[in-house]
Design a protein around this motif. Structure first.
Motif, PDB file in Angstrom:
ATOM      1  N   THR A   1      -1.407   7.241  -7.134  1.00 49.73           N
ATOM      2  CA  THR A   1      -1.262   7.694  -8.491  1.00 49.73           C
ATOM      3  C   THR A   1      -2.672   7.601  -9.097  1.00 49.73           C
ATOM      4  OG1 THR A   1      -0.524   5.511  -9.101  1.00 49.73           O
ATOM      5  CG2 THR A   1       1.050   6.989  -8.863  1.00 49.73           C
ATOM      6  N   SER A   2      -3.563   6.735  -8.722  1.00 43.72           N
ATOM      7  CA  SER A   2      -4.793   6.697  -9.186  1.00 43.72           C
ATOM      8  C   SER A   2      -5.851   7.824  -8.669  1.00 43.72           C
ATOM      9  CB  SER A   2      -5.644   5.223  -8.918  1.00 43.72           C
ATOM     10  OG  SER A   2      -5.983   5.320  -7.551  1.00 43.72           O
TER      11      SER A   2
ATOM     12  N   TYR B   1     -16.342  17.763  -9.366  1.00 40.60           N
ATOM     13  CA  TYR B   1     -15.049  18.211  -8.756  1.00 40.60           C
ATOM     14  C   TYR B   1     -14.031  16.774  -8.485  1.00 40.60           C
ATOM     15  CZ  TYR B   1     -16.057  17.010  -3.782  1.00 40.60           C
ATOM     16  OH  TYR B   1     -16.321  16.334  -2.499  1.00 40.60           O
ATOM     17  N   ASP B   2     -12.872  17.148  -8.376  1.00 39.81           N
ATOM     18  CA  ASP B   2     -12.058  16.107  -8.215  1.00 39.81           C
ATOM     19  C   ASP B   2     -11.826  16.233  -6.615  1.00 39.81           C
ATOM     20  OD1 ASP B   2      -8.288  15.461  -9.023  1.00 39.81           O
ATOM     21  OD2 ASP B   2      -9.965  14.132  -8.192  1.00 39.81           O
ATOM     22  N   PRO B   3     -12.061  15.208  -5.712  1.00 42.34           N
ATOM     23  CA  PRO B   3     -11.965  15.234  -4.408  1.00 42.34           C
ATOM     24  C   PRO B   3     -10.560  14.815  -3.991  1.00 42.34           C
ATOM     25  CG  PRO B   3     -13.103  12.972  -4.911  1.00 42.34           C
ATOM     26  CD  PRO B   3     -12.840  14.095  -6.344  1.00 42.34           C
TER      27      PRO B   3
ATOM     28  N   SER C   1       0.653  -1.445   0.087  1.00 41.56           N
ATOM     29  CA  SER C   1      -0.198  -0.081  -0.108  1.00 41.56           C
ATOM     30  C   SER C   1       0.813   1.243  -0.107  1.00 41.56           C
ATOM     31  CB  SER C   1      -0.765   0.105   1.244  1.00 41.56           C
ATOM     32  OG  SER C   1      -0.229   0.080   2.554  1.00 41.56           O
ATOM     33  N   TYR C   2       0.452   2.529  -0.286  1.00 40.40           N
ATOM     34  CA  TYR C   2       1.034   3.625  -0.626  1.00 40.40           C
ATOM     35  C   TYR C   2       1.437   4.119   0.864  1.00 40.40           C
ATOM     36  CZ  TYR C   2       2.035   8.375  -2.188  1.00 40.40           C
ATOM     37  OH  TYR C   2       2.641   9.497  -2.400  1.00 40.40           O
ATOM     38  N   GLU C   3       2.570   4.470   0.904  1.00 35.80           N
ATOM     39  CA  GLU C   3       2.762   5.159   2.429  1.00 35.80           C
ATOM     40  C   GLU C   3       3.399   6.949   1.999  1.00 35.80           C
ATOM     41  OE1 GLU C   3       3.770   1.163   4.994  1.00 35.80           O
ATOM     42  OE2 GLU C   3       5.393   2.693   4.532  1.00 35.80           O
ATOM     43  N   LEU C   4       3.292   7.665   3.199  1.00 36.59           N
ATOM     44  CA  LEU C   4       3.855   9.004   3.027  1.00 36.59           C
ATOM     45  C   LEU C   4       4.931   8.998   4.310  1.00 36.59           C
ATOM     46  CD1 LEU C   4       1.070  11.079   2.035  1.00 36.59           C
ATOM     47  CD2 LEU C   4       2.826  10.752   0.836  1.00 36.59           C
ATOM     48  N   THR C   5       5.929   9.409   4.254  1.00 39.44           N
ATOM     49  CA  THR C   5       6.963   9.337   5.293  1.00 39.44           C
ATOM     50  C   THR C   5       7.364  10.515   5.827  1.00 39.44           C
ATOM     51  OG1 THR C   5       8.029   7.466   4.259  1.00 39.44           O
ATOM     52  CG2 THR C   5       9.310   8.376   6.063  1.00 39.44           C
ATOM     53  N   GLN C   6       7.000  10.910   7.293  1.00 39.09           N
ATOM     54  CA  GLN C   6       7.323  11.946   7.739  1.00 39.09           C
ATOM     55  C   GLN C   6       8.293  11.872   9.097  1.00 39.09           C
ATOM     56  OE1 GLN C   6       2.795  13.249   8.117  1.00 39.09           O
ATOM     57  NE2 GLN C   6       4.202  14.608   9.078  1.00 39.09           N
ATOM     58  N   PRO C   7       8.972  12.611   9.434  1.00 38.05           N
ATOM     59  CA  PRO C   7       9.964  12.611  10.631  1.00 38.05           C
ATOM     60  C   PRO C   7       9.015  12.471  11.958  1.00 38.05           C
ATOM     61  CG  PRO C   7      10.124  14.769   9.908  1.00 38.05           C
ATOM     62  CD  PRO C   7       9.367  14.219   8.932  1.00 38.05           C
ATOM     63  N   PRO C   8       9.394  11.868  12.839  1.00 31.35           N
ATOM     64  CA  PRO C   8       8.634  11.653  14.051  1.00 31.35           C
ATOM     65  C   PRO C   8       8.400  12.984  14.751  1.00 31.35           C
ATOM     66  CG  PRO C   8       9.873  10.029  14.014  1.00 31.35           C
ATOM     67  CD  PRO C   8      10.175  10.768  12.882  1.00 31.35           C
ATOM     68  N   SER C   9       9.405  13.735  14.951  1.00 32.16           N
ATOM     69  CA  SER C   9       9.333  14.959  15.726  1.00 32.16           C
ATOM     70  C   SER C   9      10.311  16.078  15.259  1.00 32.16           C
ATOM     71  CB  SER C   9       9.745  14.756  17.208  1.00 32.16           C
ATOM     72  OG  SER C   9      11.058  14.414  17.278  1.00 32.16           O
ATOM     73  N   VAL C  10      10.222  17.148  15.483  1.00 32.97           N
ATOM     74  CA  VAL C  10      10.848  18.472  15.194  1.00 32.97           C
ATOM     75  C   VAL C  10      10.733  19.614  16.274  1.00 32.97           C
ATOM     76  CG1 VAL C  10      10.890  20.410  13.715  1.00 32.97           C
ATOM     77  CG2 VAL C  10      10.415  18.361  12.721  1.00 32.97           C
ATOM     78  N   SER C  11      11.975  19.744  16.800  1.00 29.91           N
ATOM     79  CA  SER C  11      11.989  20.727  17.890  1.00 29.91           C
ATOM     80  C   SER C  11      12.558  22.178  17.235  1.00 29.91           C
ATOM     81  CB  SER C  11      12.862  20.099  19.219  1.00 29.91           C
ATOM     82  OG  SER C  11      12.162  18.903  19.787  1.00 29.91           O
ATOM     83  N   VAL C  12      11.933  23.165  17.906  1.00 27.30           N
ATOM     84  CA  VAL C  12      12.475  24.405  17.198  1.00 27.30           C
ATOM     85  C   VAL C  12      12.165  25.448  18.564  1.00 27.30           C
ATOM     86  CG1 VAL C  12      10.071  24.802  16.557  1.00 27.30           C
ATOM     87  CG2 VAL C  12      12.054  26.177  15.462  1.00 27.30           C
ATOM     88  N   SER C  13      13.055  26.539  18.602  1.00 25.90           N
ATOM     89  CA  SER C  13      13.027  27.486  19.727  1.00 25.90           C
ATOM     90  C   SER C  13      11.963  28.618  19.122  1.00 25.90           C
ATOM     91  CB  SER C  13      14.190  28.295  19.951  1.00 25.90           C
ATOM     92  OG  SER C  13      14.905  27.341  20.558  1.00 25.90           O
ATOM     93  N   PRO C  14      11.279  29.115  20.097  1.00 25.31           N
ATOM     94  CA  PRO C  14      10.423  30.241  19.588  1.00 25.31           C
ATOM     95  C   PRO C  14      11.039  31.519  18.565  1.00 25.31           C
ATOM     96  CG  PRO C  14      10.029  29.925  21.986  1.00 25.31           C
ATOM     97  CD  PRO C  14      11.245  29.077  21.337  1.00 25.31           C
TER      98      PRO C  14
END
Lengths: 108, 126
Positions: free
Chosen positions: A92-93, B108-110, A1-14
Motif C-alpha cells: 500500500t505504500s 515518475y511513479d516506479p 510481509s505482503y504476499e500475492l497468491t497465485q495457483p501453482p499450475s493451470v492446464s489448458v488445451s490448444p
C-alpha cells in the motif's frame, strides 16, 4: 510481509482459454502487472496496470480486476504460451515490490 | 530500446560478498530507477532493491542488512553487492529498469519492471 497468491499450475488445451488469478490485500489500491517467463529466459511484461497490454503482446492476452483479485486471461491458447506467469504489484505504500509465486501454464 | 547486461563472477564462496554489475545501453540512465531481482533455482522472483540515478536507494527489508546497490552513470552501470552469502543465496540475478507513469519530463511513479537483463547465475559454494 505482503504476499500475492497465485495457483501453482493451470492446464489448458490448444485453442481454449486459460485464466490465471492473483490475489492480494493491496490490489484494490495498487495496480498489478503480469510477466511471462519461458525456461532459461528473463521475464517479459505481458500486462500492465491490470488491463493494459504492452505493445507487441498478442491481443489474446487480456487482464481484469475485481476487488483484491486480478486475472490474466489467455484466449485461444497456443503452444507458444506455455510458460510461467508471475503477477507483480506493490504494497500500500508503493515502495515494496512483490511477485506472486508464479503459475505454470501447460498446453496439453 | 534500452538493453541491460549483467556481469560478474558465477561462483562465490560462503561468507564472502557477491558482486554484480549491470551495464545499460540504448537509453539514458537519468531520471529512472534501476533494480535488482533474483530467482532461486526452481523458485519465484524476489525484488532485492532499487537505485535512482541520483544514488538514492531502497532495499527489500528481508535483505537490507546485507545489500548495497550503487550507480555510476558515467559508465552507464549500476552494481549489486550482497554480503555474507550462503548457499541459500544461489540464484539467477536480474537487473531491470523500473517503469511507470511520468508526471512530467523527469518524475515518475516506479511501478513495474519494463526492461530486464538476460540474468546471471551466481552459485554460492566452497
Amino acid at each position: 510481509s505482503y504476499e500475492l497468491t497465485q495457483p501453482p499450475s493451470v492446464s489448458v488445451s490448444p485453442g481454449q482459454t486459460a485464466r490465471i488469478t492473483c490475489s492480494g490485500d493491496a490490489l484494490p489500491k495498487q495496480s498489478a502487472y503480469w510477466y511471462q517467463q519461458k525456461p532459461g529466459q528473463a521475464p517479459i511484461l505481458v500486462m500492465s496496470r491490470d488491463t493494459e497490454r504492452p505493445s507487441g503482446i498478442p491481443d489474446r492476452f487480456s487482464g481484469s480486476s475485481s476487488g483484491a483479485t486480478v486475472t490474466l486471461t489467455i484466449s485461444g491458447v497456443q503452444a507458444e504460451d506455455e510458460a510461467d506467469y508471475y503477477c507483480q504489484s506493490s504494497d500500500t505504500s508503493g515502495s515494496f515490490y512483490v511477485f506472486g509465486s508464479g503459475t505454470k501454464v501447460t498446453v496439453l | 530500446q534500452v538493453q541491460l547486461q549483467e556481469s560478474g563472477p558465477g561462483l562465490v564462496k560462503p561468507s564472502e560478498t557477491l558482486s554484480l554489475t549491470c551495464t545499460v545501453s540504448g537509453g539514458s540512465m537519468r531520471n529512472y530507477y534501476w533494480s535488482w531481482i533474483r530467482q532461486s533455482p526452481g523458485k519465484g522472483l524476489e525484488w532485492i532493491g532499487y537505485i535512482y540515478h541520483s544514488g538514492r536507494t531502497h532495499y527489500n527489508p528481508s535483505l537490507k542488512s546485507r545489500v548495497t546497490i550503487s550507480v555510476d552513470t558515467s559508465k552507464r552501470q549500476f552494481s549489486l553487492k550482497l554480503s555474507s552469502v550462503t548457499a541459500a543465496d544461489t540464484a539467477v540475478f536480474y537487473c531491470a529498469r523500473l517503469g511507470g507513469d511520468f508526471y512530467d519530463s523527469v518524475t515518475y511513479d516506479p511501478t513495474h519492471f519494463d526492461s530486464w537483463g538476460q540474468g546471471a547465475l551466481v552459485t554460492v559454494s566452497s
